[in-house]
Write an enzyme that holds these catalytic residues in place. Structure first.
Site, PDB file in Angstrom:
ATOM      1  N   THR A 282     -12.615   0.452  -0.166  1.00 17.13           N
ATOM      2  CA  THR A 282     -12.411   1.738   0.232  1.00 17.13           C
ATOM      3  C   THR A 282     -13.440   3.090  -0.618  1.00 17.13           C
ATOM      4  O   THR A 282     -13.286   3.397  -1.604  1.00 17.13           O
ATOM      5  CB  THR A 282     -11.151   1.984  -0.738  1.00 17.13           C
ATOM      6  N   ASP A 283     -12.989   3.808   0.156  1.00 14.01           N
ATOM      7  CA  ASP A 283     -13.322   5.243  -0.814  1.00 14.01           C
ATOM      8  C   ASP A 283     -12.479   6.112  -2.178  1.00 14.01           C
ATOM      9  O   ASP A 283     -13.032   6.435  -2.446  1.00 14.01           O
ATOM     10  CB  ASP A 283     -12.997   6.967   0.503  1.00 14.01           C
ATOM     11  N   GLU A 284     -11.855   5.145  -2.064  1.00 11.10           N
ATOM     12  CA  GLU A 284     -10.482   4.848  -3.199  1.00 11.10           C
ATOM     13  C   GLU A 284     -10.686   4.937  -4.682  1.00 11.10           C
ATOM     14  O   GLU A 284     -11.132   5.448  -5.812  1.00 11.10           O
ATOM     15  CB  GLU A 284      -9.463   4.594  -3.847  1.00 11.10           C
TER      16      GLU A 284
ATOM     17  N   TYR B 235      -4.678   0.202  -7.555  1.00 15.29           N
ATOM     18  CA  TYR B 235      -4.771  -0.498  -5.876  1.00 15.29           C
ATOM     19  C   TYR B 235      -6.165  -0.304  -6.349  1.00 15.29           C
ATOM     20  O   TYR B 235      -7.464  -0.864  -5.635  1.00 15.29           O
ATOM     21  CB  TYR B 235      -3.939   0.441  -4.481  1.00 15.29           C
TER      22      TYR B 235
ATOM     23  N   LYS C 150      -9.472  -2.591  -6.270  1.00 19.40           N
ATOM     24  CA  LYS C 150     -11.315  -2.578  -5.325  1.00 19.40           C
ATOM     25  C   LYS C 150     -12.036  -2.657  -6.074  1.00 19.40           C
ATOM     26  O   LYS C 150     -12.598  -2.996  -5.736  1.00 19.40           O
ATOM     27  CB  LYS C 150     -10.187  -1.470  -4.181  1.00 19.40           C
TER      28      LYS C 150
HETATM   29  P1  NAD Z   1      -3.140  -4.631   5.355  1.00 23.43           P
HETATM   30  O1  NAD Z   1      -2.489  -4.232   4.535  1.00 23.43           O
HETATM   31  O2  NAD Z   1      -2.646  -3.894   6.960  1.00 23.43           O
HETATM   32  O3  NAD Z   1      -3.939  -6.239   5.563  1.00 23.43           O
HETATM   33  C1  NAD Z   1      -3.997  -6.488   4.416  1.00 23.43           C
HETATM   34  C2  NAD Z   1      -4.008  -8.522   5.363  1.00 23.43           C
HETATM   35  O4  NAD Z   1      -4.141  -9.373   3.750  1.00 23.43           O
HETATM   36  C3  NAD Z   1      -2.865  -8.892   5.151  1.00 23.43           C
HETATM   37  O5  NAD Z   1      -2.259  -9.385   6.533  1.00 23.43           O
HETATM   38  C4  NAD Z   1      -2.108  -9.809   4.488  1.00 23.43           C
HETATM   39  O6  NAD Z   1      -1.283 -10.705   5.119  1.00 23.43           O
HETATM   40  C5  NAD Z   1      -3.625 -10.534   3.977  1.00 23.43           C
HETATM   41  N1  NAD Z   1      -3.291 -10.828   2.580  1.00 23.43           N
HETATM   42  C6  NAD Z   1      -3.379  -9.892   1.438  1.00 23.43           C
HETATM   43  N2  NAD Z   1      -3.114 -10.780   0.577  1.00 23.43           N
HETATM   44  C7  NAD Z   1      -3.182 -11.848   0.787  1.00 23.43           C
HETATM   45  C8  NAD Z   1      -4.166 -13.500   0.004  1.00 23.43           C
HETATM   46  N3  NAD Z   1      -4.170 -13.064  -1.127  1.00 23.43           N
HETATM   47  N4  NAD Z   1      -4.466 -13.837   0.587  1.00 23.43           N
HETATM   48  C9  NAD Z   1      -5.485 -14.147   2.609  1.00 23.43           C
HETATM   49  N5  NAD Z   1      -4.499 -12.991   1.989  1.00 23.43           N
HETATM   50  C10 NAD Z   1      -4.068 -12.022   1.828  1.00 23.43           C
HETATM   51  O7  NAD Z   1      -4.642  -3.755   4.788  1.00 23.43           O
HETATM   52  P2  NAD Z   1      -5.741  -2.828   5.748  1.00 23.43           P
HETATM   53  O8  NAD Z   1      -4.950  -1.672   5.732  1.00 23.43           O
HETATM   54  O9  NAD Z   1      -5.909  -3.279   6.926  1.00 23.43           O
HETATM   55  O10 NAD Z   1      -6.754  -2.957   4.589  1.00 23.43           O
HETATM   56  C11 NAD Z   1      -8.485  -4.359   5.308  1.00 23.43           C
HETATM   57  C12 NAD Z   1      -8.490  -4.185   3.877  1.00 23.43           C
HETATM   58  O11 NAD Z   1      -9.847  -2.732   4.128  1.00 23.43           O
HETATM   59  C13 NAD Z   1      -8.664  -3.772   2.452  1.00 23.43           C
HETATM   60  O12 NAD Z   1      -9.435  -4.263   1.493  1.00 23.43           O
HETATM   61  C14 NAD Z   1      -8.801  -2.208   2.289  1.00 23.43           C
HETATM   62  O13 NAD Z   1      -8.209  -2.391   1.087  1.00 23.43           O
HETATM   63  C15 NAD Z   1      -9.764  -1.614   2.970  1.00 23.43           C
HETATM   64  N6  NAD Z   1      -9.245  -0.067   3.762  1.00 23.43           N
HETATM   65  C16 NAD Z   1      -8.122   0.116   4.182  1.00 23.43           C
HETATM   66  C17 NAD Z   1      -8.469   1.171   4.341  1.00 23.43           C
HETATM   67  C18 NAD Z   1      -6.943   1.841   5.365  1.00 23.43           C
HETATM   68  O14 NAD Z   1      -7.374   2.750   5.467  1.00 23.43           O
HETATM   69  N7  NAD Z   1      -5.800   1.176   5.617  1.00 23.43           N
HETATM   70  C19 NAD Z   1      -9.356   2.205   4.243  1.00 23.43           C
HETATM   71  C20 NAD Z   1     -10.483   1.333   3.979  1.00 23.43           C
HETATM   72  C21 NAD Z   1     -10.362   0.462   2.758  1.00 23.43           C
HETATM   73  O1  DAU Z   2      -8.438   6.331   1.227  1.00 23.47           O
HETATM   74  C1  DAU Z   2      -8.295   4.808   1.882  1.00 23.47           C
HETATM   75  C2  DAU Z   2      -7.082   4.583   1.728  1.00 23.47           C
HETATM   76  O2  DAU Z   2      -6.745   4.721   2.359  1.00 23.47           O
HETATM   77  C3  DAU Z   2      -6.979   2.608   1.857  1.00 23.47           C
HETATM   78  O3  DAU Z   2      -8.409   1.943   0.846  1.00 23.47           O
HETATM   79  C4  DAU Z   2      -5.691   2.910   1.467  1.00 23.47           C
HETATM   80  O4  DAU Z   2      -5.457   0.701   1.783  1.00 23.47           O
HETATM   81  C5  DAU Z   2      -4.905   3.394   2.667  1.00 23.47           C
HETATM   82  O5  DAU Z   2      -3.495   2.824   2.491  1.00 23.47           O
HETATM   83  C6  DAU Z   2      -5.163   4.990   2.503  1.00 23.47           C
HETATM   84  O6  DAU Z   2      -4.653   5.317   0.731  1.00 23.47           O
HETATM   85  P1  DAU Z   2      -3.477   6.217   0.920  1.00 23.47           P
HETATM   86  O7  DAU Z   2      -3.001   6.096  -0.423  1.00 23.47           O
HETATM   87  O8  DAU Z   2      -4.568   7.816   1.780  1.00 23.47           O
HETATM   88  O9  DAU Z   2      -2.300   6.403   2.331  1.00 23.47           O
HETATM   89  P2  DAU Z   2      -1.102   6.354   2.808  1.00 23.47           P
HETATM   90  O10 DAU Z   2      -1.168   6.616   4.545  1.00 23.47           O
HETATM   91  O11 DAU Z   2      -0.392   5.364   1.667  1.00 23.47           O
HETATM   92  O12 DAU Z   2      -0.788   8.222   2.236  1.00 23.47           O
HETATM   93  C7  DAU Z   2      -1.946   9.219   2.612  1.00 23.47           C
HETATM   94  C8  DAU Z   2      -1.792  10.420   1.681  1.00 23.47           C
HETATM   95  O13 DAU Z   2      -0.719  10.892   2.529  1.00 23.47           O
HETATM   96  C9  DAU Z   2      -1.603  10.939   0.568  1.00 23.47           C
HETATM   97  O14 DAU Z   2      -1.438  11.627  -0.142  1.00 23.47           O
HETATM   98  C10 DAU Z   2       0.579  10.080   0.464  1.00 23.47           C
HETATM   99  C11 DAU Z   2       0.861  10.893   1.351  1.00 23.47           C
HETATM  100  N1  DAU Z   2       2.590  10.502   1.928  1.00 23.47           N
HETATM  101  C12 DAU Z   2       2.177   8.900   2.154  1.00 23.47           C
HETATM  102  C13 DAU Z   2       3.444   8.341   2.543  1.00 23.47           C
HETATM  103  C14 DAU Z   2       3.522   6.984   3.317  1.00 23.47           C
HETATM  104  C15 DAU Z   2       3.502  11.118   1.763  1.00 23.47           C
HETATM  105  O15 DAU Z   2       3.280  12.363   1.571  1.00 23.47           O
HETATM  106  N2  DAU Z   2       4.565  10.743   2.223  1.00 23.47           N
HETATM  107  C16 DAU Z   2       4.405   9.841   2.393  1.00 23.47           C
HETATM  108  O16 DAU Z   2       5.530   8.326   2.999  1.00 23.47           O
END
Ligand code: NAD
Ligand code: DAU
Length: 360
Positions: free
Chosen positions: A136-138, A162, A166
Protein backbone atom coordinates in the site's frame (compact mmCIF):
# COMPACT_ATOMS: atom_id res chain seq x y z
CA UNK A 1 0.51 -24.23 -17.65
CA UNK A 2 1.61 -21.86 -14.90
CA UNK A 3 0.23 -22.30 -11.39
CA UNK A 4 -0.54 -19.19 -9.37
CA UNK A 5 -0.92 -19.25 -5.62
CA UNK A 6 -3.14 -16.29 -4.73
CA UNK A 7 -3.46 -15.46 -1.02
CA UNK A 8 -6.53 -13.57 0.18
CA UNK A 9 -8.35 -14.23 -3.08
CA UNK A 10 -11.77 -14.16 -1.39
CA UNK A 11 -11.32 -10.50 -0.43
CA UNK A 12 -11.97 -7.37 -2.45
CA UNK A 13 -8.88 -6.94 -4.63
CA UNK A 14 -7.94 -10.63 -4.66
CA UNK A 15 -11.32 -11.72 -6.04
CA UNK A 16 -11.24 -9.00 -8.71
CA UNK A 17 -7.71 -10.11 -9.63
CA UNK A 18 -8.82 -13.76 -9.98
CA UNK A 19 -11.68 -12.65 -12.27
CA UNK A 20 -9.24 -10.55 -14.30
CA UNK A 21 -6.79 -13.43 -14.68
CA UNK A 22 -9.35 -16.01 -15.81
CA UNK A 23 -10.82 -13.51 -18.24
CA UNK A 24 -7.38 -12.81 -19.68
CA UNK A 25 -5.72 -16.25 -19.61
CA UNK A 26 -8.69 -18.68 -19.54
CA UNK A 27 -7.38 -22.26 -19.52
CA UNK A 28 -3.72 -21.25 -19.83
CA UNK A 29 -3.26 -20.84 -16.09
CA UNK A 30 -4.20 -22.59 -12.88
CA UNK A 31 -5.08 -20.66 -9.72
CA UNK A 32 -4.98 -21.92 -6.15
CA UNK A 33 -6.63 -19.46 -3.81
CA UNK A 34 -5.70 -19.71 -0.14
CA UNK A 35 -7.83 -17.67 2.22
CA UNK A 36 -8.74 -17.94 5.91
CA UNK A 37 -12.20 -16.46 5.22
CA UNK A 38 -12.10 -13.79 7.91
CA UNK A 39 -15.01 -11.31 8.08
CA UNK A 40 -13.54 -9.75 4.89
CA UNK A 41 -13.30 -12.97 2.89
CA UNK A 42 -16.37 -14.09 1.01
CA UNK A 43 -16.66 -17.05 -1.36
CA UNK A 44 -19.73 -15.42 -2.91
CA UNK A 45 -17.21 -13.13 -4.64
CA UNK A 46 -16.00 -16.14 -6.64
CA UNK A 47 -19.24 -17.98 -7.29
CA UNK A 48 -19.02 -17.71 -11.06
CA UNK A 49 -15.56 -19.29 -11.25
CA UNK A 50 -15.66 -21.81 -8.39
CA UNK A 51 -16.47 -24.77 -10.66
CA UNK A 52 -13.62 -24.21 -13.09
CA UNK A 53 -11.29 -27.21 -13.36
CA UNK A 54 -8.26 -24.88 -13.24
CA UNK A 55 -9.32 -23.25 -9.94
CA UNK A 56 -8.90 -24.62 -6.40
CA UNK A 57 -9.86 -23.03 -3.10
CA UNK A 58 -7.97 -23.90 0.09
CA UNK A 59 -9.29 -22.58 3.39
CA UNK A 60 -6.19 -21.89 5.48
CA UNK A 61 -4.50 -19.23 7.54
CA UNK A 62 -1.27 -17.90 6.03
CA UNK A 63 0.28 -18.09 9.52
CA UNK A 64 -0.26 -21.86 9.49
CA UNK A 65 3.15 -23.15 8.37
CA UNK A 66 2.04 -26.71 7.86
CA UNK A 67 -0.96 -25.83 5.71
CA UNK A 68 1.05 -23.43 3.54
CA UNK A 69 3.95 -25.87 3.20
CA UNK A 70 1.53 -28.56 2.11
CA UNK A 71 0.28 -26.36 -0.74
CA UNK A 72 3.86 -25.91 -1.95
CA UNK A 73 4.79 -29.59 -1.66
CA UNK A 74 1.61 -30.86 -3.31
CA UNK A 75 1.72 -28.36 -6.18
CA UNK A 76 4.42 -26.90 -8.41
CA UNK A 77 3.73 -23.23 -7.69
CA UNK A 78 5.20 -20.79 -10.23
CA UNK A 79 3.79 -17.49 -9.04
CA UNK A 80 2.71 -16.21 -5.64
CA UNK A 81 0.47 -13.14 -5.56
CA UNK A 82 0.18 -12.15 -1.92
CA UNK A 83 -2.96 -10.14 -1.07
CA UNK A 84 -3.95 -11.74 2.25
CA UNK A 85 -3.92 -9.14 4.99
CA UNK A 86 -5.95 -7.34 7.56
CA UNK A 87 -6.68 -4.21 5.54
CA UNK A 88 -8.87 -1.71 7.42
CA UNK A 89 -7.13 1.19 9.21
CA UNK A 90 -9.96 1.80 11.72
CA UNK A 91 -9.92 -1.83 12.83
CA UNK A 92 -6.13 -1.66 13.25
CA UNK A 93 -6.53 1.27 15.64
CA UNK A 94 -8.87 -0.81 17.80
CA UNK A 95 -7.14 -4.17 17.48
CA UNK A 96 -3.50 -3.88 16.37
CA UNK A 97 -2.25 -7.37 17.25
CA UNK A 98 -4.26 -9.21 14.64
CA UNK A 99 -2.68 -6.93 12.00
CA UNK A 100 0.84 -7.74 13.18
CA UNK A 101 0.06 -11.45 13.21
CA UNK A 102 -1.44 -11.74 9.73
CA UNK A 103 0.46 -9.02 7.92
CA UNK A 104 3.93 -9.60 9.36
CA UNK A 105 4.01 -13.19 10.59
CA UNK A 106 1.78 -14.42 7.73
CA UNK A 107 4.09 -12.82 5.16
CA UNK A 108 7.12 -14.39 6.86
CA UNK A 109 5.54 -17.85 6.73
CA UNK A 110 4.68 -17.44 3.08
CA UNK A 111 8.17 -16.22 2.18
CA UNK A 112 9.77 -19.14 4.01
CA UNK A 113 7.56 -21.73 2.36
CA UNK A 114 8.10 -20.28 -1.12
CA UNK A 115 11.85 -20.06 -0.53
CA UNK A 116 12.03 -23.67 0.68
CA UNK A 117 10.07 -24.87 -2.36
CA UNK A 118 11.97 -22.82 -4.95
CA UNK A 119 15.57 -22.77 -3.71
CA UNK A 120 18.07 -25.19 -5.23
CA UNK A 121 21.01 -26.73 -3.39
CA UNK A 122 23.46 -24.14 -4.71
CA UNK A 123 21.29 -21.29 -3.36
CA UNK A 124 19.92 -20.29 -6.78
CA UNK A 125 16.23 -20.62 -7.57
CA UNK A 126 14.26 -22.83 -9.93
CA UNK A 127 13.58 -21.05 -13.19
CA UNK A 128 10.73 -18.63 -13.72
CA UNK A 129 9.49 -18.43 -10.12
CA UNK A 130 8.16 -15.11 -8.82
CA UNK A 131 6.59 -13.73 -5.67
CA UNK A 132 4.61 -10.50 -5.84
CA UNK A 133 3.85 -8.78 -2.56
CA UNK A 134 0.82 -6.49 -2.80
CA UNK A 135 1.31 -3.48 -0.58
CA UNK A 136 0.00 0.00 0.00
CA UNK A 137 0.97 3.66 -0.41
CA UNK A 138 0.18 4.14 3.30
CA UNK A 139 3.67 2.88 4.18
CA UNK A 140 5.03 6.24 2.96
CA UNK A 141 3.05 8.19 5.56
CA UNK A 142 1.24 11.44 4.84
CA UNK A 143 1.83 14.27 2.34
CA UNK A 144 1.18 17.99 2.74
CA UNK A 145 -1.95 19.34 1.12
CA UNK A 146 -0.01 21.63 -1.16
CA UNK A 147 2.21 19.24 -3.03
CA UNK A 148 4.55 16.33 -3.41
CA UNK A 149 4.08 12.71 -4.38
CA UNK A 150 5.06 9.28 -3.15
CA UNK A 151 7.90 7.80 -5.22
CA UNK A 152 9.47 4.36 -4.84
CA UNK A 153 12.38 6.15 -3.14
CA UNK A 154 10.21 7.97 -0.56
CA UNK A 155 11.29 6.88 2.96
CA UNK A 156 8.81 4.77 4.87
CA UNK A 157 6.90 6.65 7.61
CA UNK A 158 3.78 4.64 8.51
CA UNK A 159 1.39 6.07 11.10
CA UNK A 160 -1.34 3.52 11.77
CA UNK A 161 -0.89 -0.02 13.11
CA UNK A 162 -2.19 -1.17 9.68
CA UNK A 163 0.40 0.75 7.68
CA UNK A 164 3.16 -0.12 10.17
CA UNK A 165 2.34 -3.82 9.76
CA UNK A 166 2.34 -3.48 5.97
CA UNK A 167 5.67 -1.61 6.17
CA UNK A 168 6.99 -4.50 8.28
CA UNK A 169 5.85 -7.00 5.66
CA UNK A 170 7.46 -4.96 2.86
CA UNK A 171 10.73 -4.87 4.82
CA UNK A 172 10.63 -8.63 5.22
CA UNK A 173 10.19 -9.10 1.47
CA UNK A 174 13.04 -6.64 0.85
CA UNK A 175 15.23 -8.55 3.32
CA UNK A 176 14.56 -11.83 1.48
CA UNK A 177 15.54 -10.22 -1.81
CA UNK A 178 18.72 -8.72 -0.30
CA UNK A 179 19.77 -11.69 1.83
CA UNK A 180 18.68 -14.67 -0.24
CA UNK A 181 18.29 -13.12 -3.71
CA UNK A 182 14.68 -14.30 -3.43
CA UNK A 183 12.79 -13.60 -6.71
CA UNK A 184 10.20 -11.02 -5.68
CA UNK A 185 8.60 -7.68 -6.44
CA UNK A 186 6.67 -5.27 -4.26
CA UNK A 187 3.84 -3.07 -5.48
CA UNK A 188 2.57 -0.11 -3.44
CA UNK A 189 -0.86 0.97 -4.57
CA UNK A 190 -3.23 3.81 -3.71
CA UNK A 191 -6.90 3.49 -2.62
CA UNK A 192 -8.93 1.02 -4.69
CA UNK A 193 -12.68 1.04 -5.29
CA UNK A 194 -15.05 -1.15 -7.29
CA UNK A 195 -17.18 -4.32 -7.07
CA UNK A 196 -16.95 -6.63 -4.03
CA UNK A 197 -15.47 -3.96 -1.72
CA UNK A 198 -16.51 -4.54 1.88
CA UNK A 199 -18.73 -1.69 3.17
CA UNK A 200 -16.41 -0.72 6.01
CA UNK A 201 -14.36 1.28 3.46
CA UNK A 202 -15.43 4.79 2.47
CA UNK A 203 -16.99 4.31 -1.00
CA UNK A 204 -19.13 1.18 -0.45
CA UNK A 205 -20.09 2.42 3.03
CA UNK A 206 -21.34 5.71 1.63
CA UNK A 207 -23.22 4.00 -1.24
CA UNK A 208 -24.84 1.53 1.14
CA UNK A 209 -25.77 4.14 3.76
CA UNK A 210 -27.14 6.57 1.16
CA UNK A 211 -29.34 3.86 -0.36
CA UNK A 212 -30.60 2.98 3.12
CA UNK A 213 -31.23 6.65 4.04
CA UNK A 214 -28.61 6.42 6.80
CA UNK A 215 -26.16 9.13 7.91
CA UNK A 216 -23.00 9.54 5.82
CA UNK A 217 -20.16 9.79 8.37
CA UNK A 218 -17.31 12.14 7.43
CA UNK A 219 -14.19 12.04 9.61
CA UNK A 220 -12.77 15.39 10.75
CA UNK A 221 -13.17 18.22 8.23
CA UNK A 222 -13.61 15.85 5.25
CA UNK A 223 -10.66 17.39 3.44
CA UNK A 224 -8.28 14.43 3.66
CA UNK A 225 -7.16 13.43 0.19
CA UNK A 226 -6.90 9.94 -1.28
CA UNK A 227 -5.78 8.91 -4.79
CA UNK A 228 -8.51 6.57 -6.09
CA UNK A 229 -7.92 3.73 -8.56
CA UNK A 230 -10.51 1.41 -10.11
CA UNK A 231 -9.74 -2.10 -8.86
CA UNK A 232 -9.50 -3.75 -12.30
CA UNK A 233 -6.77 -1.26 -13.25
CA UNK A 234 -4.88 -2.47 -10.16
CA UNK A 235 -5.41 -6.12 -11.19
CA UNK A 236 -3.98 -5.35 -14.62
CA UNK A 237 -0.98 -3.55 -13.10
CA UNK A 238 -0.18 -6.54 -10.88
CA UNK A 239 -0.26 -8.88 -13.86
CA UNK A 240 1.96 -6.53 -15.87
CA UNK A 241 4.51 -6.21 -13.05
CA UNK A 242 4.58 -10.01 -12.76
CA UNK A 243 5.21 -10.40 -16.50
CA UNK A 244 7.29 -7.35 -17.38
CA UNK A 245 8.66 -5.93 -14.13
CA UNK A 246 12.33 -6.16 -13.30
CA UNK A 247 12.89 -8.63 -10.46
CA UNK A 248 13.68 -7.14 -7.04
CA UNK A 249 12.06 -3.81 -7.94
CA UNK A 250 9.26 -1.91 -6.24
CA UNK A 251 6.55 -0.31 -8.39
CA UNK A 252 4.11 2.36 -7.21
CA UNK A 253 0.59 2.07 -8.66
CA UNK A 254 -1.82 5.00 -8.56
CA UNK A 255 -4.78 6.56 -10.25
CA UNK A 256 -3.62 10.17 -10.75
CA UNK A 257 -6.98 10.85 -9.22
CA UNK A 258 -6.76 12.84 -6.00
CA UNK A 259 -10.02 13.69 -4.31
CA UNK A 260 -11.02 15.03 -0.91
CA UNK A 261 -13.34 12.70 0.99
CA UNK A 262 -16.11 15.27 0.98
CA UNK A 263 -15.88 15.54 -2.83
CA UNK A 264 -16.24 11.76 -3.10
CA UNK A 265 -19.36 11.86 -0.94
CA UNK A 266 -20.92 14.65 -3.00
CA UNK A 267 -20.11 12.76 -6.22
CA UNK A 268 -21.74 9.59 -4.90
CA UNK A 269 -24.90 11.48 -3.92
CA UNK A 270 -25.07 13.18 -7.33
CA UNK A 271 -24.42 9.95 -9.23
CA UNK A 272 -27.06 8.09 -7.23
CA UNK A 273 -29.50 10.92 -8.01
CA UNK A 274 -28.73 10.55 -11.74
CA UNK A 275 -28.90 6.77 -11.79
CA UNK A 276 -31.94 6.04 -9.61
CA UNK A 277 -35.22 6.16 -11.55
CA UNK A 278 -37.86 8.63 -10.27
CA UNK A 279 -40.07 5.65 -9.40
CA UNK A 280 -37.50 4.36 -6.87
CA UNK A 281 -38.55 5.38 -3.33
CA UNK A 282 -34.87 5.58 -2.26
CA UNK A 283 -34.23 8.51 -4.60
CA UNK A 284 -35.95 11.12 -2.42
CA UNK A 285 -33.92 10.04 0.61
CA UNK A 286 -30.49 10.36 -1.05
CA UNK A 287 -29.68 13.96 -0.16
CA UNK A 288 -26.79 16.05 1.15
CA UNK A 289 -28.69 16.34 4.45
CA UNK A 290 -27.41 12.85 5.26
CA UNK A 291 -23.81 14.11 5.47
CA UNK A 292 -22.69 14.05 9.10
CA UNK A 293 -19.30 15.21 10.36
CA UNK A 294 -18.03 12.84 13.06
CA UNK A 295 -14.95 12.56 15.27
CA UNK A 296 -11.73 12.30 13.27
CA UNK A 297 -9.80 9.05 12.85
CA UNK A 298 -6.83 8.94 15.28
CA UNK A 299 -3.54 9.71 13.46
CA UNK A 300 -5.52 10.40 10.27
CA UNK A 301 -3.12 10.78 7.31
CA UNK A 302 -3.88 14.01 5.46
CA UNK A 303 -3.04 13.21 1.88
CA UNK A 304 -1.85 10.31 -0.27
CA UNK A 305 -0.73 10.75 -3.89
CA UNK A 306 1.22 8.28 -5.96
CA UNK A 307 3.65 9.14 -8.74
CA UNK A 308 3.21 6.15 -11.06
CA UNK A 309 6.04 7.34 -13.35
CA UNK A 310 8.22 4.24 -12.99
CA UNK A 311 5.52 1.68 -13.83
CA UNK A 312 4.50 3.79 -16.82
CA UNK A 313 8.04 4.23 -18.14
CA UNK A 314 9.26 0.65 -17.57
CA UNK A 315 6.14 -1.42 -18.05
CA UNK A 316 3.72 0.78 -19.97
CA UNK A 317 0.92 0.62 -17.37
CA UNK A 318 -1.41 3.57 -16.90
CA UNK A 319 -4.77 3.93 -15.15
CA UNK A 320 -7.55 3.46 -17.72
CA UNK A 321 -10.81 4.00 -15.86
CA UNK A 322 -11.81 7.63 -15.34
CA UNK A 323 -13.28 8.22 -11.89
CA UNK A 324 -16.70 9.29 -13.15
CA UNK A 325 -16.99 6.09 -15.19
CA UNK A 326 -15.56 3.92 -12.39
CA UNK A 327 -17.95 5.25 -9.78
CA UNK A 328 -20.94 4.67 -12.10
CA UNK A 329 -19.78 1.09 -12.77
CA UNK A 330 -19.35 0.55 -9.02
CA UNK A 331 -22.80 1.93 -8.17
CA UNK A 332 -24.37 -0.12 -10.98
CA UNK A 333 -22.68 -3.22 -9.53
CA UNK A 334 -24.12 -2.47 -6.08
CA UNK A 335 -27.60 -1.98 -7.62
CA UNK A 336 -27.30 -5.43 -9.20
CA UNK A 337 -25.93 -7.11 -6.05
CA UNK A 338 -28.32 -6.14 -3.28
CA UNK A 339 -28.26 -9.70 -1.94
CA UNK A 340 -24.45 -9.59 -1.68
CA UNK A 341 -24.71 -6.40 0.36
CA UNK A 342 -27.43 -7.90 2.57
CA UNK A 343 -25.30 -10.96 3.28
CA UNK A 344 -22.10 -9.07 4.13
CA UNK A 345 -23.89 -6.52 6.32
CA UNK A 346 -25.76 -9.08 8.38
CA UNK A 347 -24.41 -10.38 11.70
CA UNK A 348 -21.01 -9.13 12.78
CA UNK A 349 -21.07 -6.07 10.53
CA UNK A 350 -23.94 -4.55 12.53
CA UNK A 351 -21.99 -4.96 15.75
CA UNK A 352 -18.85 -3.44 14.19
CA UNK A 353 -20.86 -0.52 12.79
CA UNK A 354 -22.58 0.26 16.10
CA UNK A 355 -19.28 0.24 17.98
CA UNK A 356 -17.30 2.14 15.37
CA UNK A 357 -19.87 4.88 14.79
CA UNK A 358 -21.22 4.82 18.36
CA UNK A 359 -24.80 4.10 17.30
CA UNK A 360 -27.25 2.41 19.64
P1 NAD B 1 -9.69 -7.34 2.09
O1 NAD B 1 -9.71 -7.05 3.54
O2 NAD B 1 -10.90 -7.08 1.27
O3 NAD B 1 -9.31 -8.88 1.85
C1 NAD B 1 -8.34 -9.52 2.60
C2 NAD B 1 -8.47 -11.03 2.37
O4 NAD B 1 -7.43 -11.69 3.09
C3 NAD B 1 -9.80 -11.61 2.87
O5 NAD B 1 -10.33 -12.51 1.92
C4 NAD B 1 -9.43 -12.34 4.15
O6 NAD B 1 -10.25 -13.45 4.43
C5 NAD B 1 -8.00 -12.77 3.83
N1 NAD B 1 -7.19 -12.99 5.04
C6 NAD B 1 -7.09 -12.16 6.12
N2 NAD B 1 -6.30 -12.71 7.05
C7 NAD B 1 -5.87 -13.91 6.54
C8 NAD B 1 -5.01 -14.93 7.03
N3 NAD B 1 -4.42 -14.84 8.22
N4 NAD B 1 -4.78 -15.99 6.23
C9 NAD B 1 -5.38 -16.09 5.01
N5 NAD B 1 -6.22 -15.17 4.52
C10 NAD B 1 -6.46 -14.07 5.26
O7 NAD B 1 -8.43 -6.56 1.53
P2 NAD B 1 -8.23 -5.83 0.12
O8 NAD B 1 -8.75 -4.46 0.19
O9 NAD B 1 -8.67 -6.74 -0.96
O10 NAD B 1 -6.62 -5.73 0.12
C11 NAD B 1 -5.83 -6.80 -0.41
C12 NAD B 1 -4.36 -6.42 -0.28
O11 NAD B 1 -4.11 -5.23 -1.00
C13 NAD B 1 -3.92 -6.15 1.15
O12 NAD B 1 -2.63 -6.68 1.31
C14 NAD B 1 -3.89 -4.64 1.25
O13 NAD B 1 -2.94 -4.21 2.19
C15 NAD B 1 -3.50 -4.25 -0.16
N6 NAD B 1 -3.99 -2.94 -0.63
C16 NAD B 1 -5.30 -2.60 -0.53
C17 NAD B 1 -5.74 -1.38 -1.05
C18 NAD B 1 -7.20 -0.96 -0.98
O14 NAD B 1 -7.51 0.17 -1.32
N7 NAD B 1 -8.12 -1.82 -0.57
C19 NAD B 1 -4.84 -0.52 -1.65
C20 NAD B 1 -3.49 -0.90 -1.72
C21 NAD B 1 -3.08 -2.13 -1.23
O1 DAU C 1 -4.15 3.94 0.36
C1 DAU C 1 -4.37 2.57 0.27
C2 DAU C 1 -5.21 2.11 1.43
O2 DAU C 1 -6.53 2.58 1.20
C3 DAU C 1 -5.21 0.60 1.63
O3 DAU C 1 -3.92 0.18 1.95
C4 DAU C 1 -6.18 0.19 2.73
O4 DAU C 1 -6.25 -1.22 2.81
C5 DAU C 1 -7.55 0.74 2.39
O5 DAU C 1 -8.45 0.45 3.44
C6 DAU C 1 -7.48 2.25 2.17
O6 DAU C 1 -7.20 2.95 3.40
P1 DAU C 1 -7.95 4.32 3.80
O7 DAU C 1 -7.87 4.45 5.26
O8 DAU C 1 -7.46 5.44 2.96
O9 DAU C 1 -9.45 3.94 3.28
P2 DAU C 1 -10.89 4.12 3.94
O10 DAU C 1 -11.88 3.74 2.90
O11 DAU C 1 -10.99 3.49 5.28
O12 DAU C 1 -10.96 5.70 4.15
C7 DAU C 1 -10.80 6.60 3.05
C8 DAU C 1 -10.86 8.01 3.62
O13 DAU C 1 -12.21 8.27 4.06
C9 DAU C 1 -10.00 8.25 4.84
O14 DAU C 1 -9.47 9.57 4.80
C10 DAU C 1 -10.95 8.10 6.03
C11 DAU C 1 -12.26 8.61 5.44
N1 DAU C 1 -13.49 7.99 6.01
C12 DAU C 1 -13.59 6.64 6.02
C13 DAU C 1 -14.73 6.01 6.51
C14 DAU C 1 -14.82 4.50 6.56
C15 DAU C 1 -14.55 8.79 6.43
O15 DAU C 1 -14.47 10.05 6.38
N2 DAU C 1 -15.68 8.18 6.90
C16 DAU C 1 -15.80 6.82 6.99
O16 DAU C 1 -16.86 6.33 7.48
Amino acid sequence: MRTYLVTGGAGFIGSNYIHYMFEKYGEQIRIINVDALTYAGNLENLKDIEDRSNYTFVKADICDKEAINRIFTENEIDRVVHFAAESHVDRSIREPEVFIRTNVLGTAVLLNCAKAAWEKEDGSYKEDKRFLHVSTDEVYGSLDEDGGYFYETTPYAPHSPYSASKAGSDMLVKSYMDTYHFPANITNCSNNYGPFQFPEKLIPLIINNALSGKKLPVYGDGRNVRDWLYVMDHAKAIDMVMEKGRLFETYNIGGHNEKQNIEIIHMIIETLQEMLPDSDPRKAKVTKELITFVEDRKGHDRRYAIAPDKIKAEIGWEPETMFKEGIRKTIQWFFEHEEWMKHVTSGDYQKYYREMYRED
